[in-house]
Design an enzyme around this catalytic site. Sequence first.
Site, short mmCIF file in Angstrom:
data_model
loop_
_atom_site.label_atom_id
_atom_site.label_comp_id
_atom_site.label_asym_id
_atom_site.label_seq_id
_atom_site.Cartn_x
_atom_site.Cartn_y
_atom_site.Cartn_z
N HIS A 1 8.17 3.57 1.69
CA HIS A 1 7.66 2.10 3.44
C HIS A 1 8.05 0.50 2.47
CE1 HIS A 1 4.43 1.76 0.21
NE2 HIS A 1 3.84 0.44 0.89
N HIS B 1 3.72 4.80 -3.95
CA HIS B 1 2.22 4.24 -4.50
C HIS B 1 2.08 6.12 -4.77
CE1 HIS B 1 1.78 0.52 -3.30
NE2 HIS B 1 2.03 0.92 -1.39
N ARG C 1 8.21 0.27 -7.28
CA ARG C 1 9.35 -0.61 -6.85
C ARG C 1 10.50 0.35 -6.12
NH1 ARG C 1 8.91 -5.43 -8.89
NH2 ARG C 1 7.33 -6.03 -8.05
N GLU D 1 -2.72 2.96 2.24
CA GLU D 1 -3.60 2.02 3.00
C GLU D 1 -3.16 2.56 4.42
OE1 GLU D 1 -0.60 -0.41 0.81
OE2 GLU D 1 1.40 0.98 0.90
#
Length: 274
Positions: A140, A65, A160, A82
């Site tokens: 991740h 991200h 992605r 996150e």
Amino acid sequence: MTATLLATHRVEKPWGRHSLYPGFADPAADGEPVGEVWFQTPGDSTPDLLIKYLFTSEKLSVQVHPDDEQAHARGLPRGKDECWVILAAEPDSTIALGTKAPVDGETLRAAALDGSIEDLLDWKPVKAGDFFYAPSGTVHAIGAGITLIEIQQNSDTTYRLYDYGRPRELHLDEGVAVSDARPFVPHPMPGKVAEDRTILVEGPKFVLERWAGGHRTLTVPEGTTGWLIPVAGEGVVDGVPFRAGECVTLHGGCELHAEMGSDLLFAYPGATRI
């Protein structure tokens, strides 16, 4: 004070499950598996944070991200830091966080194209009770057999990098550009600050606390929203009952009563605890 019980939104995913977690009704055996449960704020507002549960039966894609600055450059409201609170995990479950060694962009791109990116990633075993904070830029992937709560900046911008051959779009140019592909360094965890209060993370984008059951008073600063996430147990906050599997937003000063043995998470944006 305003306490609002949020609506839940169940998201069907091919990598989801038919057996969820206490507090959630399982989907029909002949229905689609559920992979996520989101908590939705009323109206059209886009609050700073998003809270969701994830239930995995397969590995999720390798992704990354952008941070706030990179997101703003593309006209997006915010990046995406996150964190994950692991509620349950099968014995061989893993999460990939960072790479085993520093990787340059050209190597990362090539590895994403030929699938060797799986071997570059640092797959860490996980168990119930683990906590991970993944800053934006962290390459991740969440593995199979995991139930977790995700607290994140409210952004749906995901690049992605690799998807194990599944026929979904990749975002290699954007993803490689924002990737900080190096070994993961855990974010500082302040730990227990009172007998019934533990700080799991304190900034830079949000604070996440873990509380035991009992009575407490708190004041959420003006203009700030707090998210109360009961992991186990039940209680009442300013007349609004709650139980495990739900989420309540809080504003202003409030009185909270949770039954003994309850396990509560409390999240709010900012860099310092309130």
